[in-house]
Design a protein around this motif. Sequence first.
Motif, PDB file in Angstrom:
ATOM      1  N   ILE A  11       0.823  -1.157  -0.071  1.00 17.30           N
ATOM      2  CA  ILE A  11      -0.052  -0.030  -0.108  1.00 17.30           C
ATOM      3  C   ILE A  11       0.812   1.322   0.200  1.00 17.30           C
ATOM      4  O   ILE A  11       1.825   1.195   0.536  1.00 17.30           O
ATOM      5  N   GLY A  41      11.087  -2.054  10.161  1.00 16.24           N
ATOM      6  CA  GLY A  41       9.734  -1.889   9.743  1.00 16.24           C
ATOM      7  C   GLY A  41       9.415  -1.073   8.670  1.00 16.24           C
ATOM      8  O   GLY A  41       8.153  -0.686   8.262  1.00 16.24           O
ATOM      9  N   LYS A  44      11.254  -3.996   4.287  1.00 16.40           N
ATOM     10  CA  LYS A  44      12.361  -4.652   3.346  1.00 16.40           C
ATOM     11  C   LYS A  44      11.905  -6.155   2.947  1.00 16.40           C
ATOM     12  O   LYS A  44      12.292  -6.337   1.857  1.00 16.40           O
ATOM     13  N   GLU A  45      11.287  -6.776   3.890  1.00 13.32           N
ATOM     14  CA  GLU A  45      10.749  -8.104   3.547  1.00 13.32           C
ATOM     15  C   GLU A  45       9.981  -8.021   2.301  1.00 13.32           C
ATOM     16  O   GLU A  45      10.104  -8.856   1.347  1.00 13.32           O
ATOM     17  N   ARG A 229       5.537  -1.330  10.595  1.00 11.59           N
ATOM     18  CA  ARG A 229       5.442  -2.209  11.668  1.00 11.59           C
ATOM     19  C   ARG A 229       4.658  -1.767  12.688  1.00 11.59           C
ATOM     20  O   ARG A 229       3.560  -2.059  13.243  1.00 11.59           O
TER      21      ARG A 229
END
Length: 358
Positions: A11, A41, A44-45, A229
């Motif tokens: 998003i 947070g 990156k993943e 996050r």
Amino acid sequence: MTNQFQQDNLIGQSNALLEVLEHISQVAPLSKPVLIIGERGTGKELIAERLHYLSKRWDQSFIKLNCSSLSENLLESELFGHDAGAFTGANKKHEGRFERADGGTLFLDELANTSGLIQEKLLRVIEYGEFERVGGSKTVQTDVRLICAANEDLPTLAEAGEFRADLLDRLAFDVITLPPLRHRSEDIMPLAEYFAVGMARQLKLELFEGFSSSAINQLMEYHWPGNIRELKNVVERSVYRNADTHAAIEQIIIDPFASPYRPTKRVKTKERQQTPSNDAKPTVADCSTEVSANNGPQTEASLSFPIDFKTHCEQGEVRILKQALEAGQFNQKKTAELLGLSYHQLRGILKKYNLLDK
Ligand SMILES: Nc1ncnc2c1ncn2[C@@H]1O[C@H](COP(=O)(O)OP(=O)(O)O)[C@@H](O)[C@H]1O
Ligand SMILES: [Mg+2]
């Protein structure tokens, strides 16, 4: 999993994010290593996943490993596998992540603090596509696209001799740096709505009632050190605490630890360890703020009822406000930040307690 599905999950419409997405589309088709840098947070993943699903390897494995959570030996055997009998307890051959990711992508998260040995082996895989399992003599060939992530500045670590410069050169064929959430504030509300709707669904609420304007202000003005996050957590908590009201969310609970009774005096673990006579478990009184006996709030341990609940809470708030003002050098904007409040909210509360302009 289709690419579209991945896209729907990411998003944001800020220019900063759109630039990153364009960068990803450009570098995704190559099989070269990519380094993703960003504060904790920042996603990156998710970005690593997107790189994989936009690459030619999208239908092959996407394997992840967080390098910071393992000791050197475990990390070595997780990455490169081991042969039976390699060390005590190694009863069977174990396939490492490099073998499992063959033909696909391997995502190594939090790479910054890996040891020299691991860095050396990584360099060799990148250069020659080969390695040996721990305790093995056979050379294993592998075709893996490596994506690595770090939240530290690797060139600085390399200059200080804490990260191999030659490995960094190899890993950094291209570097994607993710902007922190506070630098893309246009994304805060779309993300907040997205997480709120998801949480409402999880709680089986009929609908998500939205955010009040003061809640929006709070979300927009906070500096989000934990980035997306943290935003996700905060929004989910606020939705769940608001679930019974059937009204728009008024209050955003940024810090779940906030309480007039929060212990503020730090227990110095090291000192405790150094004085053997002092190894008793900390009591509540140990950890709590020292307050004067007759007018401050008492600690939970020493409460003697009946008390005047409202006065008690108010005294706690005043104490927190005074401490925060001091910590923020009496700068109200800074103090508001320290308390996770907007400037106007802080002014309102200071006014209520007659603490303005002191
Ligand atoms: N653009 C985004 N849209 C939706 N969710 C996101 C976005 N970026 C990050 N997230 C979510 O935020 C959380 C943290 O992301 P993650 O990729 O684990 O961050 P990092 O690896 O940088 O610490 C995850 O739950 C992730 O799904
Ligand atoms: Mg991560």
